[in-house]
Design an enzyme around this catalytic site. Structure first.
Site, PDB file in Angstrom:
ATOM      1  N   CYS A 278     -22.281 -37.553  10.227  1.00 34.48           N
ATOM      2  CA  CYS A 278     -22.122 -36.598   9.248  1.00 34.48           C
ATOM      3  C   CYS A 278     -21.697 -35.088   9.780  1.00 34.48           C
ATOM      4  O   CYS A 278     -20.645 -34.677   9.352  1.00 34.48           O
ATOM      5  CB  CYS A 278     -23.331 -36.236   8.327  1.00 34.48           C
ATOM      6  SG  CYS A 278     -23.548 -37.598   7.390  1.00 34.48           S
ATOM      7  N   PHE A 279     -22.555 -34.521  10.778  1.00 36.73           N
ATOM      8  CA  PHE A 279     -21.970 -33.088  11.020  1.00 36.73           C
ATOM      9  C   PHE A 279     -20.510 -32.715  11.633  1.00 36.73           C
ATOM     10  O   PHE A 279     -19.844 -32.082  10.987  1.00 36.73           O
ATOM     11  CB  PHE A 279     -22.908 -32.557  12.198  1.00 36.73           C
ATOM     12  CG  PHE A 279     -24.302 -32.099  11.588  1.00 36.73           C
ATOM     13  CD1 PHE A 279     -24.673 -32.190  10.439  1.00 36.73           C
ATOM     14  CD2 PHE A 279     -25.532 -31.848  12.442  1.00 36.73           C
ATOM     15  CE1 PHE A 279     -25.785 -31.787   9.808  1.00 36.73           C
ATOM     16  CE2 PHE A 279     -26.716 -31.443  11.784  1.00 36.73           C
ATOM     17  CZ  PHE A 279     -26.948 -31.408  10.867  1.00 36.73           C
TER      18      PHE A 279
END
Ligand code: NAD
Ligand code: UDX
Length: 469
Positions: A278-279
């Site tokens: 995600c990040f």
């Protein structure tokens, strides 16, 4: 408002699986069907001995409770869509690899295909919920596609309901979320759809934690939340470089900063770099959005969070080489941990992949051990990281081991890449006996007690601490 009695979730991955399994457990009156095109994944969700496709503490118990009662996993996407009155779209949205926006924009192909399928198959009105993380205003595109392809008398209301669970703690995050965010158009129909979804979550989430906002705010909040969290890690990691140069201790600095109630203590753990699916993806998505809005300064600001993360990984592998007398050629390095964080078998964007690739290019020999990651996954990741090197050659340099002790045998150095608890319980005396001397430990996770290891005889290097003579 519509009373939701049948939910379909498109996408049986890390988000769709746990999220909708928890909905099924908490809402026994709702039939929940999770569908996916990937037959192997669905078979694993349905496996008689509960060998589920993802490792997540507490997940098996949840699936055991609801599967076959009101929770079903199926490859029949069309039937799932047709039956449901509310459909979560929880498909993957990776970073685009080619074309416009390659390397930063989100690949919305899977979202679009799922949306088109809903339009084609649906014979009755549906609430369609964006669960995937998507760029701001994707809901608008989904609505246009649905409306252009729908049958008469079928209405589609689109909601945004981003997911904030973290892997490794997904079940407790879902049982007890800080908040649930629901975005809708601020029309009477939009608000009615939002109320219908609120009433699903209200079965177990206190209503003051269910936030209802506009569609675009909801979409942007997800990107913003991940960007802010990752920004804290890059900030503390940037400070860890200053600590290594000055003799300050990053743990003490983080503790002192985090004690300020305005800052708070979480997400200030220096590390070898953040990973996970995600990040990086979501920040790059925000960067692309900023650029599209002609805000280059804003784009550059957020891009720097990813660049510091790359720098942190590079800096760590360079420190290993520097410390081992400037060469690791032919030396054996034990890498403990391959998952991107503890308590998951997920390896997407794991810092361990970058480290091992760096060690490979220094022509070191690498032993890897991870308690959860499948061996086939490790080979697939290493092959993807070095597409030009044949797997046979990779296998001459890298060995996958079945225990930490085995990985450390005859090694010059141990590198801790993932903060698995079991690495705290390793018999370090035995590890030391079996290693070449001097025996080095590089703690990329601030995990082990460095002084204790030094007493055994190890030379220990820790993120955010100067070398000890
Ligand atoms: P994943 O890759 O694990 O799962 C996605 C699944 O969707 C796959 O199994 C794939 O086969 C299936 N799929 C794709 N297109 C399909 C279609 N047209 N019809 C049916 N099935 C289809 O991905 P994930 O980690 O679950 O992430 C899903 C979304 O949630 C992403 O947008 C991600 O950014 C977001 N998200 C992820 C996390 C996380 O911790 N992993 C947390 C919050 C949000
Ligand atoms: C993240 C968000 O936390 C979650 O809300 C969102 O829904 C999905 O993305 P996840 O990637 O699963 O969740 O795990 P997270 O706990 O955020 O860790 C991400 C990475 O940052 C890991 O590699 C972790 O080791 C690292 N990390 C985390 C640090 O290096 N230091 C910290 O202080 C915290």
């Amino acid at each position: 408002a519509t009373k939701v009695t049948k939910i379909c979730c498109i996408g049986a991955g890390y988000v769709g699986g746990p999220t909708c399994a928890v909905i099924a457990v908490k809402c026994p009156h709702i039939k929940v069907t999770i569908v996916d095109l990937n037959a192997a994944r669905i078979a694993a969700w349905n496996s008689p001995d509960f060998k589920l496709p993802i490792y997540e503490p507490g997940l098996e118990q949840v699936v055991r409770e609801a599967r076959g009662r009101n929770l079903f996993f199926s490859t029949d996407v069309d039937k799932g869509i047709e039956e449901a009155d509310l459909i979560f779209v929880s498909v993957n949205t990776p970073t685009k690899k080619s074309g416009v926006g390659a390397g930063s924009a989100a690949d919305l192909n899977y979202v679009e295909l799922a949306t088109r399928r809903i339009a084609t198959v649906a014979n009755s009105s549906k609430i369609v919920v964006e669960k995937s993380t998507v760029p701001c205003r994707t809901a608008e595109s989904m609505r246009t596609i649905l409306e252009a392809n729908s049958k008469p008398n079928c209405r589609f209301d689109i909601l945004s309901n981003p997911e904030f669970l973290a892997e490794g703690t997904a079940i407790s995050d879902l049982y007890n979320p800080d908040r649930v965010l629901i975005g809708s158009l601020q029309t009477p129909e939009g608000k009615a759809a939002s109320d219908a979804l609120v009433s699903v979550y209200a079965n177990w989430v206190p209503t003051d934690r269910i936030l209802t906002v506009g569609l675009w705010s909801s979409e942007l909040s997800k990107l913003a939340a991940n960007a802010m969290l990752a920004q804290r890690i890059s900030s503390i990691n940037a400070l860890s470089a200053i600590c290594e140069a000055t003799g300050a201790n990053i743990d003490e600095v983080a503790h002192a900063i985090g004690y300020d109630s305005r800052v708070g203590p979480k997400f200030l753990k220096a590390s070898v770099g953040f990973g996970g699916s995600c990040f990086q993806k979501d920040i790059l998505n925000l960067v692309y959005l900023s650029e599209s809005c002609h805000l280059p300064e804003v784009a550059a600001y957020w891009r720097q969070v990813v660049e510091i993360n790359e720098y942190q990984k590079r800096r760590f592998s360079k420190r290993v080489v520097d410390t081992l007398f400037n060469t690791i050629t032919g030396k054996r390095i034990a890498v403990l941990g391959f998952a991107f964080k503890a308590d998951t078998g997920d390896t997407r964007e794991s810092a361990a992949i970058t480290l091992i690739k760096d060690f490979q290019s220094e022509r070191a020999l690498v032993n890897v051990y991870d308690p959860q990651v499948e061996h086939s996954q490790i080979w697939a990741d290493l092959q993807e990281a070095s597409p030009l090197i044949p797997l046979d050659s990779i296998k001459k340099q890298v060995t996958i081991c079945n225990s930490a002790l085995e990985a450390c045998k005859d090694a010059e150095a141990v590198v801790i890449a993932t903060e698995w608890k079991e690495f705290l319980e390793i018999d370090w005396e035995a590890v030391y006996q079996n290693m070449n001397k001097p025996a080095f430990v590089f703690d990329g996770r601030l995990l082990v007690d460095a002084d204790k290891l030094r007493k055994i005889g190890f030379k220990v290097t820790t993120i955010g601490r100067a070398e000890v003579a």
